[in-house]
Motif scaffolding. Sequence first.
Motif, PDB file in Angstrom:
ATOM      1  N   TYR A 256      -2.365  -2.946  -2.747  1.00 31.22           N
ATOM      2  CA  TYR A 256      -0.917  -3.607  -2.627  1.00 31.22           C
ATOM      3  C   TYR A 256      -0.333  -4.045  -3.777  1.00 31.22           C
ATOM      4  CZ  TYR A 256      -2.020  -2.777   2.168  1.00 31.22           C
ATOM      5  OH  TYR A 256      -2.494  -2.179   3.556  1.00 31.22           O
ATOM      6  N   ARG A 257      -1.261  -4.757  -4.539  1.00 36.63           N
ATOM      7  CA  ARG A 257      -0.507  -5.205  -6.240  1.00 36.63           C
ATOM      8  C   ARG A 257      -0.359  -4.133  -6.860  1.00 36.63           C
ATOM      9  NH1 ARG A 257      -4.883  -9.171  -5.278  1.00 36.63           N
ATOM     10  NH2 ARG A 257      -6.336  -7.966  -6.504  1.00 36.63           N
ATOM     11  N   ASP A 258      -1.110  -2.917  -6.967  1.00 38.32           N
ATOM     12  CA  ASP A 258      -0.711  -1.647  -7.553  1.00 38.32           C
ATOM     13  C   ASP A 258       0.539  -1.237  -7.248  1.00 38.32           C
ATOM     14  OD1 ASP A 258      -2.832  -1.931  -9.086  1.00 38.32           O
ATOM     15  OD2 ASP A 258      -4.107  -0.529  -8.193  1.00 38.32           O
ATOM     16  N   ILE A 259       0.808  -1.097  -5.722  1.00 41.84           N
ATOM     17  CA  ILE A 259       2.119  -0.631  -5.350  1.00 41.84           C
ATOM     18  C   ILE A 259       3.225  -1.135  -5.640  1.00 41.84           C
ATOM     19  CG2 ILE A 259       3.412  -0.032  -2.904  1.00 41.84           C
ATOM     20  CD1 ILE A 259       0.539   0.636  -1.676  1.00 41.84           C
ATOM     21  N   LEU A 260       2.892  -2.579  -5.257  1.00 39.13           N
ATOM     22  CA  LEU A 260       4.115  -3.680  -5.625  1.00 39.13           C
ATOM     23  C   LEU A 260       4.465  -3.588  -7.122  1.00 39.13           C
ATOM     24  CD1 LEU A 260       3.474  -6.500  -3.294  1.00 39.13           C
ATOM     25  CD2 LEU A 260       5.252  -4.706  -3.081  1.00 39.13           C
ATOM     26  N   GLY A 261       3.599  -3.440  -8.091  1.00 41.41           N
ATOM     27  CA  GLY A 261       3.877  -3.543  -9.179  1.00 41.41           C
ATOM     28  C   GLY A 261       4.506  -2.107  -9.923  1.00 41.41           C
ATOM     29  N   VAL A 262       4.328  -1.118  -9.513  1.00 50.28           N
ATOM     30  CA  VAL A 262       4.682   0.359  -9.604  1.00 50.28           C
ATOM     31  C   VAL A 262       6.299   0.193  -9.189  1.00 50.28           C
ATOM     32  CG1 VAL A 262       4.889   2.842  -9.173  1.00 50.28           C
ATOM     33  CG2 VAL A 262       2.748   1.703  -9.670  1.00 50.28           C
ATOM     34  N   LEU A 263       6.366  -0.358  -7.879  1.00 51.07           N
ATOM     35  CA  LEU A 263       7.803  -0.462  -7.294  1.00 51.07           C
ATOM     36  C   LEU A 263       8.932  -1.325  -8.256  1.00 51.07           C
ATOM     37  CD1 LEU A 263       7.149  -0.685  -3.569  1.00 51.07           C
ATOM     38  CD2 LEU A 263       7.853   1.301  -4.864  1.00 51.07           C
ATOM     39  N   ARG A 264       8.138  -2.360  -8.930  1.00 50.11           N
ATOM     40  CA  ARG A 264       8.852  -3.382  -9.716  1.00 50.11           C
ATOM     41  C   ARG A 264       9.344  -2.527 -11.161  1.00 50.11           C
ATOM     42  NH1 ARG A 264       6.663  -6.118 -13.728  1.00 50.11           N
ATOM     43  NH2 ARG A 264       4.673  -6.006 -12.778  1.00 50.11           N
ATOM     44  N   VAL A 265       8.350  -1.810 -11.979  1.00 47.75           N
ATOM     45  CA  VAL A 265       8.455  -1.545 -13.127  1.00 47.75           C
ATOM     46  C   VAL A 265       9.249  -0.210 -13.197  1.00 47.75           C
ATOM     47  CG1 VAL A 265       6.286  -2.502 -14.304  1.00 47.75           C
ATOM     48  CG2 VAL A 265       6.334  -0.136 -13.327  1.00 47.75           C
TER      49      VAL A 265
ATOM     50  N   SER B  95       3.356  11.403   5.487  1.00 47.28           N
ATOM     51  CA  SER B  95       4.395  10.335   5.727  1.00 47.28           C
ATOM     52  C   SER B  95       3.982   9.158   6.386  1.00 47.28           C
ATOM     53  CB  SER B  95       5.660  10.928   6.635  1.00 47.28           C
ATOM     54  OG  SER B  95       6.289  12.069   6.078  1.00 47.28           O
ATOM     55  N   VAL B  96       3.161   9.074   7.391  1.00 47.33           N
ATOM     56  CA  VAL B  96       2.441   7.972   8.073  1.00 47.33           C
ATOM     57  C   VAL B  96       1.850   7.262   7.429  1.00 47.33           C
ATOM     58  CG1 VAL B  96       1.252   7.248  10.101  1.00 47.33           C
ATOM     59  CG2 VAL B  96       2.664   9.256  10.380  1.00 47.33           C
ATOM     60  N   ALA B  97       0.904   7.568   6.554  1.00 45.85           N
ATOM     61  CA  ALA B  97      -0.044   6.587   5.833  1.00 45.85           C
ATOM     62  C   ALA B  97       0.954   5.982   4.704  1.00 45.85           C
ATOM     63  CB  ALA B  97      -1.057   7.559   5.074  1.00 45.85           C
ATOM     64  N   VAL B  98       1.748   6.588   4.096  1.00 44.88           N
ATOM     65  CA  VAL B  98       2.614   6.067   3.233  1.00 44.88           C
ATOM     66  C   VAL B  98       3.525   4.788   3.763  1.00 44.88           C
ATOM     67  CG1 VAL B  98       4.736   6.363   1.628  1.00 44.88           C
ATOM     68  CG2 VAL B  98       2.914   8.162   1.419  1.00 44.88           C
ATOM     69  N   TRP B  99       4.124   5.308   4.936  1.00 46.32           N
ATOM     70  CA  TRP B  99       4.980   4.168   5.590  1.00 46.32           C
ATOM     71  C   TRP B  99       4.052   3.109   5.828  1.00 46.32           C
ATOM     72  CZ3 TRP B  99       3.758   2.648  10.762  1.00 46.32           C
ATOM     73  CH2 TRP B  99       4.511   1.786  11.373  1.00 46.32           C
ATOM     74  N   ALA B 100       3.097   3.274   6.483  1.00 46.79           N
ATOM     75  CA  ALA B 100       2.021   2.230   6.817  1.00 46.79           C
ATOM     76  C   ALA B 100       1.705   1.182   5.739  1.00 46.79           C
ATOM     77  CB  ALA B 100       0.683   2.500   7.467  1.00 46.79           C
ATOM     78  N   ALA B 101       1.423   1.863   4.619  1.00 45.56           N
ATOM     79  CA  ALA B 101       0.927   1.021   3.259  1.00 45.56           C
ATOM     80  C   ALA B 101       2.276   0.262   2.591  1.00 45.56           C
ATOM     81  CB  ALA B 101       0.467   2.087   2.026  1.00 45.56           C
ATOM     82  N   LEU B 102       3.407   0.892   2.644  1.00 45.61           N
ATOM     83  CA  LEU B 102       4.440   0.299   2.319  1.00 45.61           C
ATOM     84  C   LEU B 102       4.891  -0.733   3.101  1.00 45.61           C
ATOM     85  CD1 LEU B 102       6.950   3.178   1.295  1.00 45.61           C
ATOM     86  CD2 LEU B 102       5.640   1.575  -0.227  1.00 45.61           C
ATOM     87  N   LYS B 103       4.758  -0.557   4.577  1.00 45.88           N
ATOM     88  CA  LYS B 103       5.121  -1.623   5.574  1.00 45.88           C
ATOM     89  C   LYS B 103       4.289  -2.996   5.011  1.00 45.88           C
ATOM     90  CE  LYS B 103       5.592  -2.801  10.501  1.00 45.88           C
ATOM     91  NZ  LYS B 103       5.089  -2.268  11.718  1.00 45.88           N
ATOM     92  N   VAL B 104       2.862  -2.881   4.971  1.00 44.46           N
ATOM     93  CA  VAL B 104       1.938  -3.885   4.578  1.00 44.46           C
ATOM     94  C   VAL B 104       2.457  -4.438   3.453  1.00 44.46           C
ATOM     95  CG1 VAL B 104      -0.434  -4.620   4.353  1.00 44.46           C
ATOM     96  CG2 VAL B 104       0.399  -2.914   6.089  1.00 44.46           C
ATOM     97  N   ALA B 105       2.325  -3.684   2.244  1.00 45.28           N
ATOM     98  CA  ALA B 105       2.967  -4.072   1.174  1.00 45.28           C
ATOM     99  C   ALA B 105       4.088  -5.110   1.203  1.00 45.28           C
ATOM    100  CB  ALA B 105       3.182  -3.164   0.146  1.00 45.28           C
ATOM    101  N   ARG B 106       5.242  -4.534   1.958  1.00 47.22           N
ATOM    102  CA  ARG B 106       6.648  -5.248   1.878  1.00 47.22           C
ATOM    103  C   ARG B 106       6.153  -6.659   2.628  1.00 47.22           C
ATOM    104  NH1 ARG B 106      11.820  -4.078   5.687  1.00 47.22           N
ATOM    105  NH2 ARG B 106      12.989  -5.736   5.207  1.00 47.22           N
ATOM    106  N   GLY B 107       5.294  -6.601   3.496  1.00 47.76           N
ATOM    107  CA  GLY B 107       4.824  -7.976   4.165  1.00 47.76           C
ATOM    108  C   GLY B 107       4.029  -8.696   3.125  1.00 47.76           C
ATOM    109  N   ARG B 108       3.205  -8.465   2.340  1.00 48.88           N
ATOM    110  CA  ARG B 108       2.620  -8.973   1.347  1.00 48.88           C
ATOM    111  C   ARG B 108       3.417  -9.767   0.348  1.00 48.88           C
ATOM    112  NH1 ARG B 108      -3.498  -8.152   0.309  1.00 48.88           N
ATOM    113  NH2 ARG B 108      -3.819  -7.476   2.603  1.00 48.88           N
ATOM    114  N   MET B 109       4.601  -8.880   0.040  1.00 51.12           N
ATOM    115  CA  MET B 109       5.867  -9.316  -1.026  1.00 51.12           C
ATOM    116  C   MET B 109       6.360 -10.483  -0.461  1.00 51.12           C
ATOM    117  SD  MET B 109       8.798  -6.951  -2.566  1.00 51.12           S
ATOM    118  CE  MET B 109       9.408  -6.763  -1.069  1.00 51.12           C
ATOM    119  N   GLN B 110       6.465 -10.635   0.901  1.00 52.16           N
ATOM    120  CA  GLN B 110       7.323 -11.772   1.461  1.00 52.16           C
ATOM    121  C   GLN B 110       6.521 -13.007   1.588  1.00 52.16           C
ATOM    122  OE1 GLN B 110       8.902  -9.784   4.843  1.00 52.16           O
ATOM    123  NE2 GLN B 110      10.736  -9.069   3.854  1.00 52.16           N
TER     124      GLN B 110
END
Length: 222
Positions: A177-186, A206-221
């Motif tokens: 999740y830190r990696d995902i959020l880091g790439v989305l930031r840079v 699609s489902v796997a990507v949606w699930a990971a992004l959803k959890v990552a968004r929750g972690r960001m908040q």
Amino acid sequence: MGTRNPGTSYALLAQEALQTAEIQRVLTCFHEAGIPVIGLKGIALRERVYVRQGQRQMYDVDLLILEGDFLQAEPILQNLEYQFYNEGMGWTLPFARALMGQVPYHKGAMVVELHWHIVSNSWFRATTAFDLDGLWSRAVPTEIAGAPALRLCPEDEVLHLCYHTAVHHGLAHPHGYRDILGVLRVERDTLDWPTLVERARAWRVSVAVWAALKVARGRMQE
């Protein structure tokens, strides 16, 4: 609130410095042999996404090469004193290469995993449709640990990180999740979301990507 032991911090920084030096040796040897290498996950992100040394620990180094380059790459690692590593797994080298899509090598505490596919395990690959040719054609020239290398384009990188976090780690992967959020930031100014969505559907992830992004968004908040 606890504080990190200074001795632990120094040890992590020393380990990172040793890893960086060793990665530079490996990538330089591959480059001199004409073997293109794409850095995956931590090794591709440590210098680009994380601001301070020691923020992104790595237990192994993941390198993607072309399947046809395996026979040339293995002797190079052996010349650098790496040995096939199957402790606790019972894999043979042909099994690891053909079915797992990756071969781990180690030298002391340093582990390098050579991949020919971004999805480990043949049964996972059978459920997806990753376009390896397109992935290689879109790879971005870069420098990793001071050596020439490649990295995935932003859309492919986000898709890979999300799939890896969701499927290989069952959505329980803090580094992921830190990696995902880091790439989305840079990559916020360059990431093409419509292309990412289209590619996720084409690759059947699609489902796997949606699930990971959803959890990552929750972690960001949090």
